[in-house]
Design an enzyme around this catalytic site. Structure first.
Site, PDB file in Angstrom:
ATOM      1  N   LEU A 132      10.564 -20.410  -4.996  1.00  0.00           N
ATOM      2  CA  LEU A 132       9.648 -19.546  -4.231  1.00  0.00           C
ATOM      3  C   LEU A 132       8.300 -19.536  -4.934  1.00  0.00           C
ATOM      4  O   LEU A 132       8.229 -19.446  -6.157  1.00  0.00           O
ATOM      5  CB  LEU A 132      10.205 -18.113  -4.167  1.00  0.00           C
ATOM      6  CG  LEU A 132       9.280 -17.107  -3.484  1.00  0.00           C
ATOM      7  CD1 LEU A 132       9.888 -16.643  -2.158  1.00  0.00           C
ATOM      8  CD2 LEU A 132       9.039 -15.876  -4.342  1.00  0.00           C
ATOM      9  N   TRP A 155     -12.240  -2.088  -7.506  1.00  0.00           N
ATOM     10  CA  TRP A 155     -13.065  -1.749  -8.683  1.00  0.00           C
ATOM     11  C   TRP A 155     -13.760  -0.399  -8.498  1.00  0.00           C
ATOM     12  O   TRP A 155     -14.198   0.210  -9.459  1.00  0.00           O
ATOM     13  CB  TRP A 155     -14.140  -2.816  -8.933  1.00  0.00           C
ATOM     14  CG  TRP A 155     -13.616  -4.143  -9.355  1.00  0.00           C
ATOM     15  CD1 TRP A 155     -13.566  -5.269  -8.579  1.00  0.00           C
ATOM     16  CD2 TRP A 155     -13.086  -4.517 -10.636  1.00  0.00           C
ATOM     17  NE1 TRP A 155     -13.029  -6.309  -9.297  1.00  0.00           N
ATOM     18  CE2 TRP A 155     -12.737  -5.879 -10.559  1.00  0.00           C
ATOM     19  CE3 TRP A 155     -12.879  -3.827 -11.838  1.00  0.00           C
ATOM     20  CZ2 TRP A 155     -12.176  -6.573 -11.631  1.00  0.00           C
ATOM     21  CZ3 TRP A 155     -12.323  -4.516 -12.911  1.00  0.00           C
ATOM     22  CH2 TRP A 155     -11.977  -5.867 -12.802  1.00  0.00           C
ATOM     23  N   ARG A 175       2.069  -4.767   6.256  1.00  0.00           N
ATOM     24  CA  ARG A 175       1.354  -3.766   5.474  1.00  0.00           C
ATOM     25  C   ARG A 175       2.218  -2.514   5.424  1.00  0.00           C
ATOM     26  O   ARG A 175       2.606  -1.984   6.464  1.00  0.00           O
ATOM     27  CB  ARG A 175      -0.013  -3.425   6.062  1.00  0.00           C
ATOM     28  CG  ARG A 175      -0.734  -2.382   5.175  1.00  0.00           C
ATOM     29  CD  ARG A 175      -2.175  -2.145   5.562  1.00  0.00           C
ATOM     30  NE  ARG A 175      -2.782  -1.211   4.613  1.00  0.00           N
ATOM     31  CZ  ARG A 175      -4.024  -1.278   4.165  1.00  0.00           C
ATOM     32  NH1 ARG A 175      -4.817  -2.238   4.573  1.00  0.00           N
ATOM     33  NH2 ARG A 175      -4.487  -0.384   3.305  1.00  0.00           N
ATOM     34  N   SER A 190      -7.672  -5.421  -4.871  1.00  0.00           N
ATOM     35  CA  SER A 190      -8.702  -6.004  -4.008  1.00  0.00           C
ATOM     36  C   SER A 190     -10.063  -6.018  -4.709  1.00  0.00           C
ATOM     37  O   SER A 190     -10.285  -5.276  -5.676  1.00  0.00           O
ATOM     38  CB  SER A 190      -8.799  -5.215  -2.695  1.00  0.00           C
ATOM     39  OG  SER A 190      -9.469  -3.990  -2.903  1.00  0.00           O
ATOM     40  N   HIS A 240       2.127   3.133  -9.047  1.00  0.00           N
ATOM     41  CA  HIS A 240       1.875   1.702  -9.292  1.00  0.00           C
ATOM     42  C   HIS A 240       3.015   1.109 -10.137  1.00  0.00           C
ATOM     43  O   HIS A 240       3.450  -0.016  -9.899  1.00  0.00           O
ATOM     44  CB  HIS A 240       0.546   1.503 -10.023  1.00  0.00           C
ATOM     45  CG  HIS A 240      -0.650   1.969  -9.229  1.00  0.00           C
ATOM     46  ND1 HIS A 240      -0.807   1.681  -7.895  1.00  0.00           N
ATOM     47  CD2 HIS A 240      -1.744   2.688  -9.587  1.00  0.00           C
ATOM     48  CE1 HIS A 240      -1.956   2.209  -7.459  1.00  0.00           C
ATOM     49  NE2 HIS A 240      -2.534   2.834  -8.465  1.00  0.00           N
ATOM     50  N   ASP A 276       0.830  -1.215   0.000  1.00  0.00           N
ATOM     51  CA  ASP A 276       0.000   0.000   0.000  1.00  0.00           C
ATOM     52  C   ASP A 276       0.865   1.266   0.000  1.00  0.00           C
ATOM     53  O   ASP A 276       1.972   1.269   0.540  1.00  0.00           O
ATOM     54  CB  ASP A 276      -0.911  -0.020   1.237  1.00  0.00           C
ATOM     55  CG  ASP A 276      -2.046   0.996   1.127  1.00  0.00           C
ATOM     56  OD1 ASP A 276      -2.411   1.377  -0.003  1.00  0.00           O
ATOM     57  OD2 ASP A 276      -2.556   1.414   2.177  1.00  0.00           O
ATOM     58  N   ARG A 327      -0.001   7.705  -2.809  1.00  0.00           N
ATOM     59  CA  ARG A 327       0.573   8.796  -2.011  1.00  0.00           C
ATOM     60  C   ARG A 327       2.023   9.056  -2.410  1.00  0.00           C
ATOM     61  O   ARG A 327       2.471  10.194  -2.459  1.00  0.00           O
ATOM     62  CB  ARG A 327       0.482   8.458  -0.510  1.00  0.00           C
ATOM     63  CG  ARG A 327      -0.897   8.723   0.057  1.00  0.00           C
ATOM     64  CD  ARG A 327      -1.077   8.070   1.402  1.00  0.00           C
ATOM     65  NE  ARG A 327      -1.328   6.649   1.255  1.00  0.00           N
ATOM     66  CZ  ARG A 327      -1.205   5.763   2.243  1.00  0.00           C
ATOM     67  NH1 ARG A 327      -0.804   6.156   3.429  1.00  0.00           N
ATOM     68  NH2 ARG A 327      -1.476   4.492   2.033  1.00  0.00           N
ATOM     69  N   TRP A 328       2.750   7.994  -2.733  1.00  0.00           N
ATOM     70  CA  TRP A 328       4.149   8.151  -3.174  1.00  0.00           C
ATOM     71  C   TRP A 328       4.203   9.024  -4.426  1.00  0.00           C
ATOM     72  O   TRP A 328       5.027   9.932  -4.523  1.00  0.00           O
ATOM     73  CB  TRP A 328       4.731   6.759  -3.467  1.00  0.00           C
ATOM     74  CG  TRP A 328       6.158   6.747  -3.900  1.00  0.00           C
ATOM     75  CD1 TRP A 328       7.263   6.629  -3.097  1.00  0.00           C
ATOM     76  CD2 TRP A 328       6.658   6.834  -5.246  1.00  0.00           C
ATOM     77  NE1 TRP A 328       8.406   6.642  -3.852  1.00  0.00           N
ATOM     78  CE2 TRP A 328       8.055   6.766  -5.175  1.00  0.00           C
ATOM     79  CE3 TRP A 328       6.054   6.960  -6.497  1.00  0.00           C
ATOM     80  CZ2 TRP A 328       8.881   6.813  -6.303  1.00  0.00           C
ATOM     81  CZ3 TRP A 328       6.862   7.019  -7.631  1.00  0.00           C
ATOM     82  CH2 TRP A 328       8.256   6.952  -7.535  1.00  0.00           C
TER      83      TRP A 328
HETATM   84  C1  IPE Z   1      -5.461  -2.597  -0.012  1.00  0.00           C
HETATM   85  O1  IPE Z   1      -5.160  -1.254  -0.184  1.00  0.00           O
HETATM   86  C2  IPE Z   1      -5.445  -3.314  -1.318  1.00  0.00           C
HETATM   87  C3  IPE Z   1      -4.148  -3.430  -1.991  1.00  0.00           C
HETATM   88  C4  IPE Z   1      -2.993  -3.049  -1.522  1.00  0.00           C
HETATM   89  C5  IPE Z   1      -4.195  -4.070  -3.267  1.00  0.00           C
HETATM   90  P1  IPE Z   1      -6.289  -0.138  -0.321  1.00  0.00           P
HETATM   91  O2  IPE Z   1      -5.562   1.138  -0.496  1.00  0.00           O
HETATM   92  O3  IPE Z   1      -7.266  -0.510  -1.364  1.00  0.00           O
HETATM   93  O4  IPE Z   1      -6.992  -0.204   1.099  1.00  0.00           O
HETATM   94  P2  IPE Z   1      -7.920   0.866   1.844  1.00  0.00           P
HETATM   95  O5  IPE Z   1      -8.960   1.291   0.860  1.00  0.00           O
HETATM   96  O6  IPE Z   1      -7.043   2.008   2.252  1.00  0.00           O
HETATM   97  O7  IPE Z   1      -8.462   0.140   3.025  1.00  0.00           O
HETATM   98  C1  IPE Z   2      -1.793   0.206  -3.290  1.00  0.00           C
HETATM   99  O1  IPE Z   2      -1.508   1.560  -3.334  1.00  0.00           O
HETATM  100  C2  IPE Z   2      -2.054  -0.382  -4.658  1.00  0.00           C
HETATM  101  C3  IPE Z   2      -3.446  -0.728  -4.902  1.00  0.00           C
HETATM  102  C4  IPE Z   2      -4.418  -0.685  -4.048  1.00  0.00           C
HETATM  103  C5  IPE Z   2      -3.769  -1.174  -6.232  1.00  0.00           C
HETATM  104  P1  IPE Z   2      -2.675   2.637  -3.310  1.00  0.00           P
HETATM  105  O2  IPE Z   2      -3.058   2.915  -4.738  1.00  0.00           O
HETATM  106  O3  IPE Z   2      -3.775   2.229  -2.431  1.00  0.00           O
HETATM  107  O4  IPE Z   2      -1.906   3.883  -2.725  1.00  0.00           O
HETATM  108  P2  IPE Z   2      -2.475   4.914  -1.649  1.00  0.00           P
HETATM  109  O5  IPE Z   2      -2.891   4.121  -0.449  1.00  0.00           O
HETATM  110  O6  IPE Z   2      -3.607   5.626  -2.299  1.00  0.00           O
HETATM  111  O7  IPE Z   2      -1.302   5.799  -1.367  1.00  0.00           O
HETATM  112 MG    MG Z   3      -4.124   2.464  -0.420  1.00  0.00          MG
END
Ligand code: IPE
Ligand code: IPE
Ligand code: MG
Length: 242
Positions: free
Chosen positions: A128, A66, A178, A62, A34, A17, A21-22
């Site tokens: 792995l 979507w 996480r 997740s 991404h 996650d 933000r990065w």
């Molecule tokens: C969880 O991250 C799903 C993945 C890393 C693929 P999210 O960014 O979707 O989670 P929430 O919405 O902050 O809970």
């Molecule tokens: C996790 O990073 C990747 C996916 C959920 C696909 P985020 O896209 O959720 O990044 P933040 O949490 O918005 O920074």
């Molecule tokens: Mg996120």
């Protein structure tokens, strides 16, 4: 008490996650985060192989993702297909067995084909196992297992449900990491997390390097996994009762 042999988790699971933000911090589109995240995953796989980790399960998309803007969702699908076609040979050389966990419903024919090809091409590898949770939710996993059992007329027990979960071949994760600072599971491996050690890192996934992973592994090594028992009952514990 940890011994040398159990100081490295056999199975690590990661909620990758913080990509958005990065990118935002750098005034870049979220998708740039991404993309960077794919490189970090490649390096993480390599480090896990070097440290002797046998299974790495990562959360890439997740069931709830979507709900994101359609252009981000379609960019994530493209990144997956491109990364697989670019990296497949290298993963094969490194002995990585790729598996995709999650519902195939809703995925385009092109995405489904690329997942199937990657699984087929790496099926013989044993160094792995890399489980990529894509279109995955822990509730989906449990409901799916229950539906399979009920269709087969089998009793639903803890043991039978566990056997029908998507990760049944790999056992439960020893350590769930996480990144990105949030302290929640967001529907990741809900059943399998029952006795996993949890490690939350402030580091955003695109910055998650070898040192950050080693920090998580070191934290794991310092934990005492009691599984409901007392310290004195654990193997290797000193018997202080007279
Ligand atoms: C969880 O991250 C799903 C993945 C890393 C693929 P999210 O960014 O979707 O989670 P929430 O919405 O902050 O809970
Ligand atoms: C996790 O990073 C990747 C996916 C959920 C696909 P985020 O896209 O959720 O990044 P933040 O949490 O918005 O920074
Ligand atoms: Mg996120």
């Amino acid at each position: 008490m940890s011994t040398a042999s159990d100081s490295v988790p056999r199975h690590i699971a990661i909620v990758m996650d913080g990509n958005g933000r990065w990118a935002s911090k750098r005034f870049m589109p979220r998708i740039a985060g991404h993309r960077q995240g794919v490189d970090v995953l490649k390096r993480t796989v390599r480090t896990c192989v070097l440290r002797g980790v046998r299974v790495l399960t990562v959360f890439a998309f997740s069931s709830e993702n979507w709900k994101r803007p359609p252009d981000e969702v379609s960019a994530l699908m493209d990144i997956l297909v491109v990364a697989l076609s670019r990296e497949l040979n290298q993963l094969k050389k490194e002995g990585v067995h790729l598996r995709f966990i999650g519902s195939r419903k809703g995925l385009s024919e092109r995405v489904q084909q690329s997942l199937l090809e990657a699984e087929r091409e790496t099926a013989e590898n044993i160094t792995l196992t890399l489980n990529v949770c894509f279109n995955y939710g822990g509730r989906w996993d449990i409901a799916n297992a229950a539906q399979t059992l009920s269709a087969a007329g089998e009793a639903i027990t803890e043991e039978s449900l566990s056997r029908h979960l998507s990760t049944c071949a790999d056992g439960d994760p020893d350590l769930i990491v996480r990144t990105g600072g949030e302290m929640r599971l967001s529907n990741f491996l809900l059943w399998q997390a029952a006795y996993s050690e949890l490690f939350f890192s402030e580091v955003l996934w695109p910055d998650f390097d070898e040192a950050a992973l080693d920090k998580a592994i070191a934290a794991y090594a310092s934990r005492e996994r009691r599984f409901g028992m007392t310290s004195a009952q654990l193997p290797g514990a000193r018997n202080i009762a007279s």
